[in-house]
Design a protein around this motif. Sequence first.
Motif, short mmCIF file in Angstrom:
data_model
loop_
_atom_site.label_atom_id
_atom_site.label_comp_id
_atom_site.label_asym_id
_atom_site.label_seq_id
_atom_site.Cartn_x
_atom_site.Cartn_y
_atom_site.Cartn_z
N THR A 1 -21.88 -19.38 15.98
CA THR A 1 -21.22 -18.27 16.73
C THR A 1 -21.59 -18.72 18.24
O THR A 1 -22.68 -19.09 18.44
CB THR A 1 -21.11 -16.86 16.21
OG1 THR A 1 -22.52 -16.41 16.59
CG2 THR A 1 -20.88 -16.72 14.87
N HIS B 1 -21.89 -9.14 20.63
CA HIS B 1 -20.63 -9.10 20.01
C HIS B 1 -20.42 -7.52 19.38
O HIS B 1 -20.71 -7.12 18.10
CB HIS B 1 -20.75 -10.01 18.76
CG HIS B 1 -20.87 -11.39 19.17
ND1 HIS B 1 -19.57 -12.07 19.41
CD2 HIS B 1 -21.51 -12.42 18.93
CE1 HIS B 1 -19.78 -13.36 19.60
NE2 HIS B 1 -21.05 -13.31 19.59
N ASP C 1 -18.05 -5.99 19.20
CA ASP C 1 -16.80 -5.56 18.37
C ASP C 1 -16.93 -6.20 17.16
O ASP C 1 -16.14 -6.13 16.28
CB ASP C 1 -15.70 -6.12 19.37
CG ASP C 1 -15.87 -7.61 19.62
OD1 ASP C 1 -17.06 -7.96 19.83
OD2 ASP C 1 -14.69 -8.38 19.61
N ARG C 2 -18.12 -6.58 16.64
CA ARG C 2 -17.92 -7.54 15.43
C ARG C 2 -19.28 -6.98 14.67
O ARG C 2 -20.19 -6.62 15.23
CB ARG C 2 -18.24 -8.98 15.48
CG ARG C 2 -17.04 -9.67 16.33
CD ARG C 2 -17.14 -11.22 16.36
NE ARG C 2 -17.08 -11.80 14.93
CZ ARG C 2 -17.19 -13.15 15.09
NH1 ARG C 2 -17.46 -13.85 16.18
NH2 ARG C 2 -17.16 -13.56 13.80
N THR C 3 -19.21 -7.16 13.33
CA THR C 3 -20.20 -6.61 12.53
C THR C 3 -21.36 -7.90 12.18
O THR C 3 -20.87 -8.98 12.50
CB THR C 3 -19.80 -6.06 10.98
OG1 THR C 3 -19.00 -7.29 10.54
CG2 THR C 3 -18.90 -5.15 11.12
N SER D 1 -19.81 -10.21 9.74
CA SER D 1 -18.40 -11.03 10.33
C SER D 1 -19.14 -12.26 10.88
O SER D 1 -18.93 -13.38 10.82
CB SER D 1 -17.57 -10.35 10.90
OG SER D 1 -17.79 -10.56 12.52
N ASP E 1 -18.92 -16.25 9.61
CA ASP E 1 -18.22 -16.96 10.74
C ASP E 1 -19.12 -18.41 10.66
O ASP E 1 -18.51 -19.43 10.55
CB ASP E 1 -18.12 -16.07 12.01
CG ASP E 1 -17.43 -16.98 13.01
OD1 ASP E 1 -17.03 -18.24 13.04
OD2 ASP E 1 -17.11 -16.65 14.17
#
Lengths: 377, 99
Positions: free
Chosen positions: A12, A17, A19-21, A24, A28
Amino acid sequence: MTKTYIHGVGMTKFGNHSDRTLKSLLLDASRQALEAAGRPKIDAVFVGNFLAGSMSNQEILGAIVANDLGLGYIPTAKVEGACASGGIALRQGILGVMSGEYDTVLVAGVEKMKHANTPDVTQAINAAMDTDSNEKHAGLTFPGFFGVLAHRYFHETGATKEHLAMVALKNRENALNNPLAQFQKATSIEEIMNARLITEPLGLFDCSPMTDGAAAIVISRKPSSIHVRASALVSGPTQMQDAAELLSIPAIGESGRRAYEKAGLGPEDIDVIEIHDCFSMTEIIAIEELGFFKRLEGWKAVETGHTKPGGKKPVNTSGGLLSRGHPIGATGLSQIYHLVHQLNGTAPNQVEGARIALAQNLGGTGSYSAVHILERL
Amino acid sequence: MKVYTCCGHETVVKRIYCPSCGTSDIQEQEISDHGTIYSFTKIHVPPVEFAEIAPYNVVLVQLMNTTAKVTGRLMGDVSIGDTVELDRVENGAYLYKKV
């Protein structure tokens, strides 16, 4: 002996981040690596992670990867070795392949740190020290160890804070060309030298940042164009007062020595290097320990530009931990991600004709060091 | 202050086994409370539990007449080579003062 090859890598963007766990990010990078490898059947999963339990209240990362990616009821595990968690997870995967137990293994690393404040993260990272010790009770921090080391290094050599700044500047300049790096804003020696102090003599730019991110790799006994020529891991002193020689981090030197021996290579054979610059000072010690430059002379190599992308030993062409970012459990695997691109000729700051690459991943203040040597066939 | 010795290893923390000979036959030796600053850092960004006393120095003290070093804390300004003396041991920390 069974050989191990790299079939696919994923990563990634490193940075914030919010807004992301954690999950995730982990899935990814894992999905990217699986698709780059052509979706092979996976026999086991190892996940490198340090803080998910303490900072995200999340464990069972191995099982989550296997379940959420539909890999079946296979063996999985999380591997912890502080900042070397990713490198150690990779080594566990390689050992599994070498033993004949697994044909193909997914190794992933992840960390999510940006949601917490600096004192809480500093406290959590201190778990990478021996906390049942008079050092911890004295108030020594993880960066503090490298501050103590830097003052002594200055005292014994001609190095100054400006040499540390040169390391930080080089790695920032490298990161400017790496779209996955955390920091992509240009800086200057003056800005680095005048930044606020964290632990003297180290300032803000001398310290790797808090980062969210993940990276993953698929390895297999089936041949590919990238061969893992050596994997080595050793432990070292866990307390500063135990160091026989403060300006040596023996785990780095010994893991390098073992890796060179297994590979039948020496430092002179390595074309491109990713080392664990958790602090600018650490990069200088590591290039000495790994035999690229003489002891107590690494700072001269930095001054001469030998470690820049066009230099004779390019170090951290990805931007390193200092500017690519340091999502702890993912760092060791992001080094491999970048080196695989270097060997394939597709990396930012590409080293022309790179064929042999070395990654060194440090845990704690020298508690662990993992070294991997990769070869393009 | 005490150091623990075996096979030339001298440490302030008693080891279970000697890293050289492997025995637990480790000797105890009383040493001076004086030493010199081998190196140090002034910590400006502390962990939560030390926030109230920051900035503070963590010092690596070369103890006298032994190869052992000890990590401690010292308030105020300090330089490599300064002579220091153990002031007290508090909450498991060795607190030093300049002489």
